[in-house]
Design a protein around this motif. Structure first.
Motif, short mmCIF file in Angstrom:
data_model
loop_
_atom_site.label_atom_id
_atom_site.label_comp_id
_atom_site.label_asym_id
_atom_site.label_seq_id
_atom_site.Cartn_x
_atom_site.Cartn_y
_atom_site.Cartn_z
N ASP A 134 38.26 11.02 -17.42
CA ASP A 134 38.90 10.76 -18.71
C ASP A 134 39.15 9.26 -18.85
N LYS A 135 38.45 8.63 -19.77
CA LYS A 135 38.58 7.18 -19.94
C LYS A 135 39.99 6.78 -20.40
N GLU A 136 40.75 7.72 -20.94
CA GLU A 136 42.12 7.42 -21.36
C GLU A 136 43.03 7.13 -20.17
N GLU A 137 42.62 7.54 -18.98
CA GLU A 137 43.42 7.31 -17.78
C GLU A 137 43.16 5.95 -17.13
N ASN A 139 42.41 1.57 -17.69
CA ASN A 139 42.32 0.33 -18.46
C ASN A 139 40.92 -0.22 -18.21
N TYR A 158 37.10 -0.61 -14.41
CA TYR A 158 38.09 0.39 -14.77
C TYR A 158 39.24 0.32 -13.76
N LYS A 161 45.36 3.61 -14.78
CA LYS A 161 46.63 3.25 -15.40
C LYS A 161 47.82 3.55 -14.51
#
Length: 166
Positions: A134-137, A139, A158, A161
């Motif tokens: 999940d790219k939302e996890e 930065n 990446y 976070k």
């Protein structure tokens, strides 16, 4: 884990390789790989080790995560289970870089704090794929936009976070 990173080149659909070989031969990316792994412990599966030229191991400390027995290789550490490997990583200040293949990426991705992904803007036939994440996890910082051997790609760093809050 602060001392565990990952490096990979992936296609638009997560392609990593075909028939135990890299799909794309990108000179600049191979130079980046060399720079990022030199002097580090590199963690890989048995098939990845078997696919690598010996020169790719020079100046690095290979660690193989495999359930199978491995023929005696000099200067290669072998772990048959992920838990002792994770304990080993936790108990040292040394740097570790996961370099493949797909199963090893999948097993170690939950423990990685930094990923260096060369994201190729093409798809290709493949039989091994990078695991979903999940790219939302993460930065994401773009490290460069490239065209090499008529292959367009972006390199991104990446950083998980949750590790930013520690």
């Amino acid at each position: 884990m602060k001392n565990l990173s990952l490096i990979a080149a992936v296609g638009e659909d997560g392609e990593l390789g075909y028939n135990n070989s890299l799909i794309w031969r990108i000179r600049e990316d191979l130079q980046f790989y060399k720079k990022m792994t030199m002097g580090k412990n590199i963690i890989m599966g048995r098939k990845t080790l078997e696919s690598m030229p010996l020169k790719a191991l020079e100046g690095r400390y290979p660690i193989v995560l495999t359930s199978k027995e491995l023929e005696k290789c000099s200067n290669v550490s072998v772990f048959h289970n992920i838990d002792p490997l994770l304990d080993y990583i936790r108990n040292t200040e040394e740097e570790f870089m996961v370099v493949g293949g797909a199963k090893v990426y999948e097993q170690l991705l939950p423990y990685v704090d930094i990923m260096y992904l060369t994201e190729i803007k093409r798809s290709s036939y493949a039989d091994s794929f990078f695991p979903y994440f999940d790219k939302e996890e993460w930065n994401i910082t773009e490290m460069g936009d490239f065209l090499d051997n008529d292959i367009p790609y972006i390199r991104n760093k990446y950083v998980r976070k949750r590790s930013m809050m520690k």
